[in-house]
Design a protein around this motif. Sequence first.
Motif, PDB file in Angstrom:
ATOM      1  N   TRP A 199       0.807  -1.246   0.087  1.00 46.16           N
ATOM      2  CA  TRP A 199       0.102   0.093  -0.047  1.00 46.16           C
ATOM      3  C   TRP A 199       0.912   1.179   0.043  1.00 46.16           C
ATOM      4  O   TRP A 199       0.676   2.205  -0.916  1.00 46.16           O
ATOM      5  N   PHE A 200       1.773   1.335   0.834  1.00 47.65           N
ATOM      6  CA  PHE A 200       2.650   2.455   1.000  1.00 47.65           C
ATOM      7  C   PHE A 200       3.547   2.776  -0.466  1.00 47.65           C
ATOM      8  O   PHE A 200       3.332   4.036  -0.592  1.00 47.65           O
ATOM      9  N   LEU A 201       3.975   1.535  -0.947  1.00 52.05           N
ATOM     10  CA  LEU A 201       4.636   1.934  -2.322  1.00 52.05           C
ATOM     11  C   LEU A 201       3.803   1.980  -3.364  1.00 52.05           C
ATOM     12  O   LEU A 201       4.085   2.988  -4.252  1.00 52.05           O
ATOM     13  N   SER A 202       2.758   1.308  -3.495  1.00 55.40           N
ATOM     14  CA  SER A 202       1.604   1.457  -4.735  1.00 55.40           C
ATOM     15  C   SER A 202       1.117   2.768  -4.715  1.00 55.40           C
ATOM     16  O   SER A 202       0.842   3.345  -5.603  1.00 55.40           O
ATOM     17  N   SER A 203       0.635   3.164  -3.567  1.00 56.13           N
ATOM     18  CA  SER A 203      -0.261   4.519  -3.457  1.00 56.13           C
ATOM     19  C   SER A 203       0.712   5.844  -3.736  1.00 56.13           C
ATOM     20  O   SER A 203       0.020   6.708  -4.034  1.00 56.13           O
ATOM     21  N   ARG A 204       1.992   5.564  -3.679  1.00 58.06           N
ATOM     22  CA  ARG A 204       2.785   6.675  -4.082  1.00 58.06           C
ATOM     23  C   ARG A 204       3.700   6.444  -5.085  1.00 58.06           C
ATOM     24  O   ARG A 204       4.072   7.522  -5.700  1.00 58.06           O
ATOM     25  N   THR A 205       3.802   5.384  -5.784  1.00 58.31           N
ATOM     26  CA  THR A 205       4.531   5.344  -7.053  1.00 58.31           C
ATOM     27  C   THR A 205       3.659   4.615  -8.168  1.00 58.31           C
ATOM     28  O   THR A 205       4.444   4.790  -9.393  1.00 58.31           O
ATOM     29  N   VAL A 206       2.947   3.882  -7.988  1.00 60.34           N
ATOM     30  CA  VAL A 206       2.065   3.242  -9.017  1.00 60.34           C
ATOM     31  C   VAL A 206       0.981   3.964  -9.585  1.00 60.34           C
ATOM     32  O   VAL A 206       0.482   4.324 -10.767  1.00 60.34           O
ATOM     33  N   PHE A 207      -0.177   3.995  -8.352  1.00 61.46           N
ATOM     34  CA  PHE A 207      -1.341   4.645  -8.921  1.00 61.46           C
ATOM     35  C   PHE A 207      -1.552   5.911  -8.272  1.00 61.46           C
ATOM     36  O   PHE A 207      -2.592   6.482  -7.832  1.00 61.46           O
ATOM     37  N   GLN A 208      -0.370   6.740  -8.041  1.00 64.07           N
ATOM     38  CA  GLN A 208      -0.316   7.900  -7.204  1.00 64.07           C
ATOM     39  C   GLN A 208      -1.301   9.020  -8.068  1.00 64.07           C
ATOM     40  O   GLN A 208      -1.911   9.861  -7.255  1.00 64.07           O
ATOM     41  N   ASP A 209      -1.292   9.001  -9.379  1.00 57.10           N
ATOM     42  CA  ASP A 209      -2.244   9.825 -10.085  1.00 57.10           C
ATOM     43  C   ASP A 209      -3.833   9.275  -9.967  1.00 57.10           C
ATOM     44  O   ASP A 209      -4.723  10.153 -10.299  1.00 57.10           O
ATOM     45  N   ARG A 210      -4.122   8.310  -9.264  1.00 57.72           N
ATOM     46  CA  ARG A 210      -5.559   7.835  -9.127  1.00 57.72           C
ATOM     47  C   ARG A 210      -5.878   7.768  -7.706  1.00 57.72           C
ATOM     48  O   ARG A 210      -7.067   7.037  -7.345  1.00 57.72           O
TER      49      ARG A 210
END
Length: 143
Positions: free
Chosen positions: A61-72
């Motif tokens: 959650w920490f990594l994907s919400s900031r680097t994968v889906f940050q624009d969503r």
Amino acid sequence: MDNGAITFANKLRGNVFLRYVVVSVGALATDVGVFLALLELGLFSMAASAIGYSVGILTHWFLSSRTVFQDRVSDKGTAARTQQKAMFLASALLGLLMTVAIVGTGAALGIDPRLAKIVAIVISFLLTYALRNMVIFRQAPSV
């Protein structure tokens, strides 16, 4: 940086799936590290699998919400953000149940828990990516 590294960085920046793979590798390293450490300490394989997966999910959650889906990701403090977190957790729990079931079934069949964990990793990865990309962090419809 050489041209190969620049090309990879550009592909990574523009490709959600590739970014998800990179983030998943980091979360997986956390998951498997905890899993193997707990097995070494003598913890039952299903419990070690569940704990490792849970720690990996927090990392994810920490990594994907900031680097994968940050624009969503919805804005902090909104009901939409709370809903995304809840759905992310639900997808993680589904992956966790699948992981524990696969590792437990493997153990019951006499399969090495590490091998069963590899199978669980692949199946859980594909399931959670599909849910997160198409449901939880889907693109907002353009107006």
